[in-house]
Design an enzyme around this catalytic site. Structure first.
Site, PDB file in Angstrom:
ATOM      1  N   LYS A 220       0.874  -1.070  -0.122  1.00  0.00           N
ATOM      2  CA  LYS A 220       0.063  -0.052  -0.073  1.00  0.00           C
ATOM      3  C   LYS A 220       0.928   1.260  -0.042  1.00  0.00           C
ATOM      4  CE  LYS A 220      -3.530   2.433   2.508  1.00  0.00           C
ATOM      5  NZ  LYS A 220      -4.599   2.192   3.676  1.00  0.00           N
TER       6      LYS A 220
ATOM      7  N   ARG B  66     -10.973   9.686   1.989  1.00  0.00           N
ATOM      8  CA  ARG B  66     -10.533  10.575   3.247  1.00  0.00           C
ATOM      9  C   ARG B  66     -11.795  11.265   3.447  1.00  0.00           C
ATOM     10  NH1 ARG B  66      -3.967  11.196   3.153  1.00  0.00           N
ATOM     11  NH2 ARG B  66      -3.512   8.715   2.857  1.00  0.00           N
TER      12      ARG B  66
ATOM     13  N   LYS C 111       1.407  10.070   5.759  1.00  0.00           N
ATOM     14  CA  LYS C 111       1.439   8.531   5.948  1.00  0.00           C
ATOM     15  C   LYS C 111       2.817   7.961   5.731  1.00  0.00           C
ATOM     16  CE  LYS C 111      -3.503   7.947   6.666  1.00  0.00           C
ATOM     17  NZ  LYS C 111      -4.884   6.931   6.710  1.00  0.00           N
TER      18      LYS C 111
ATOM     19  N   LYS D  61      -2.102  -1.368  -3.917  1.00  0.00           N
ATOM     20  CA  LYS D  61      -3.235  -0.107  -3.675  1.00  0.00           C
ATOM     21  C   LYS D  61      -2.310   1.004  -3.898  1.00  0.00           C
ATOM     22  CE  LYS D  61      -6.188   1.947  -0.362  1.00  0.00           C
ATOM     23  NZ  LYS D  61      -6.400   1.859   1.012  1.00  0.00           N
TER      24      LYS D  61
ATOM     25  N   SER E  89     -10.129   5.571  -4.713  1.00  0.00           N
ATOM     26  CA  SER E  89     -11.210   6.699  -4.520  1.00  0.00           C
ATOM     27  C   SER E  89     -10.761   7.609  -5.802  1.00  0.00           C
ATOM     28  CB  SER E  89     -11.442   7.356  -3.276  1.00  0.00           C
ATOM     29  OG  SER E  89     -10.402   7.855  -2.701  1.00  0.00           O
TER      30      SER E  89
ATOM     31  N   TYR F 146     -15.303   0.865  -6.776  1.00  0.00           N
ATOM     32  CA  TYR F 146     -16.297   1.497  -6.505  1.00  0.00           C
ATOM     33  C   TYR F 146     -17.483   1.191  -7.559  1.00  0.00           C
ATOM     34  CZ  TYR F 146     -13.663   3.086  -2.738  1.00  0.00           C
ATOM     35  OH  TYR F 146     -12.836   3.218  -1.612  1.00  0.00           O
TER      36      TYR F 146
HETATM   37  C1  PBG Z   1      -7.426   3.650   5.609  1.00  0.00           C
HETATM   38  C2  PBG Z   1      -7.929   3.431   4.347  1.00  0.00           C
HETATM   39  C3  PBG Z   1      -7.585   4.183   3.134  1.00  0.00           C
HETATM   40  C4  PBG Z   1      -8.230   3.592   2.087  1.00  0.00           C
HETATM   41  C5  PBG Z   1      -8.486   2.404   2.448  1.00  0.00           C
HETATM   42  N1  PBG Z   1      -8.369   2.125   3.781  1.00  0.00           N
HETATM   43  C6  PBG Z   1      -6.948   5.355   3.302  1.00  0.00           C
HETATM   44  C7  PBG Z   1      -5.763   5.677   3.593  1.00  0.00           C
HETATM   45  O1  PBG Z   1      -4.709   4.982   3.864  1.00  0.00           O
HETATM   46  O2  PBG Z   1      -5.451   7.148   4.004  1.00  0.00           O
HETATM   47  C8  PBG Z   1      -8.106   4.198   0.739  1.00  0.00           C
HETATM   48  C9  PBG Z   1      -9.250   3.798  -0.202  1.00  0.00           C
HETATM   49  C10 PBG Z   1      -9.486   4.651  -1.569  1.00  0.00           C
HETATM   50  O3  PBG Z   1      -9.028   5.817  -1.618  1.00  0.00           O
HETATM   51  O4  PBG Z   1     -10.391   4.522  -2.193  1.00  0.00           O
HETATM   52  N2  PBG Z   1      -6.571   2.914   6.168  1.00  0.00           N
END
Ligand code: PBG
Length: 332
Positions: free
Chosen positions: A202, A212, A225, A256, A282, A321
């Protein structure tokens, strides 16, 4: 494999592209409903479907509406639904205790879905960010995201979800050692059939912006992060993470975001040959929808093309989605 191809005109590669029938015949990959995992957003209340402005077409749904959505998804043949809670700001604390509350939004939604739509697999997200006052996936102590205490909290969260009936646990936190800790806690608690789909690779990505907003974490997040999510410049590190998570007991792994990381998807599938998933996140969704709404691209075509790209790269499935839309389209 080195491709062998005769010289022109013995080979005219356009021959196998000449008609729809022939194109069907030589098609190397397929996209089917069985490839889809549908991420959904749960909120409090009843009878609510609240649009998310930065994700046109996506809603935050109250538990009763999530159940309706899950029933429809099951009817469409979508194999799994993945829950993300929009947690009220008043429930966000430093210790994130809401994360393992057996009656939190996610756990209530799991139980409700399992009783109304028992054939769809329910996947969860394991990370502290929806419950954390500072928006991080782990505990923050003196400005540092601390690993081991976070893993203990994630284990409690995992067990509460398994207890509620989750089929697939999805740790998205990127802490070290979490998969082994979760696996052994699940085994010890008698949840030996509960699977782990690890967010192994990730990345610290700008593509998560709309998510978010959707879970109400944008305002809360302080800093970035990057001390736990990966550097977009790295590929070999993703192989180490996948290897490590598999060794610790992950049943399936995820990359991801998606489209910008297809090389990683391909390397993971080629090197490890395990069930491999990509998350079309997203921001990827929002970009396609925004351009389509402006009439700049054909949204449906780009949606299908992007999803096929994951299949071609080697993924066994995609969190998207678009899932219900694609499913309806594929069903005709
Ligand atoms: C949180 C999480 C995130 C997503 C899935 N789980 C966001 C992040 O790490 O800030 C993102 C999913 C998306 O953007 O569709 N742990």
């Amino acid at each position: 494999m080195t491709p062998t191809v005769a010289a022109f005109p013995a080979a005219r590669l356009r021959r196998t592209r000449s008609t729809p029938a022939i194109r069907d015949l030589v098609r190397e990959n397929t996209l089917s409903v069985g490839d889809l995992i549908w991420p959904v957003f749960v909120r409090d209340g009843t009878g609510i479907e609240e649009p998310i402005p930065s994700m046109p077409g996506v809603m935050r749904r109250s538990v009763d509406k999530i159940v309706e959505a899950a029933v429809e998804a099951q009817t469409l043949g979508i194999p799994a639904i993945c829950l993300f809670p929009y947690t009220d700001a008043s429930l966000k604390t430093e210790d994130c205790a809401e994360a393992w509350n057996p009656d939190n939004l996610t756990n209530r939604a799991i139980r409700a879905i399992k009783s109304a739509a028992p054939d769809i697999a329910v996947m969860t997200d394991v990370a502290l960010d929806p419950y954390n006052i500072n928006g991080h996936d782990g505990y923050v102590v003196n400005g540092e995201i601390i690993n081991d205490a976070t893993v203990e909290a994630l284990v409690k969260m995992t067990l509460a979800q398994a207890e509620a009936g989750a089929d697939i646990i999805g740790p998205s936190d990127m802490m070290d050692g979490r998969i082994a800790a979760m696996r052994s806690a699940l085994e010890n608690a008698g949840h030996s059939n509960v699977m782990i789909l690890s967010y192994s690779a990730k990345y610290a990505s700008g593509y998560y912006g709309p998510f978010r907003d959707a879970v109400g974490a944008s305002g809360a997040l302080t800093g970035d992060k990057k001390t736990y999510q990966m550097d977009p410049a790295n590929g070999d590190e993703a192989m180490r993470l996948v290897q490590r998570d598999l060794n610790e007991g992950a049943d399936m792994v995820m990359i991801k975001p998606g489209i910008a990381y297809l090389d990683i998807c391909h390397r993971v599938k080629t090197n490890f040959g395990v069930p491999t998933y990509a998350y079309q996140v997203s921001g990827e969704y929002a970009m396609i929808q925004a351009a389509a709404q402006n009439g700049w691209i054909d949204g449906e075509q780009v949606m299908l093309e992007s999803l096929m790209a994951f299949k071609r790269a080697g993924c066994d499935g995609v969190l998207t989605y678009f899932a219900p839309k694609v499913a309806r389209l594929l069903k005709g």
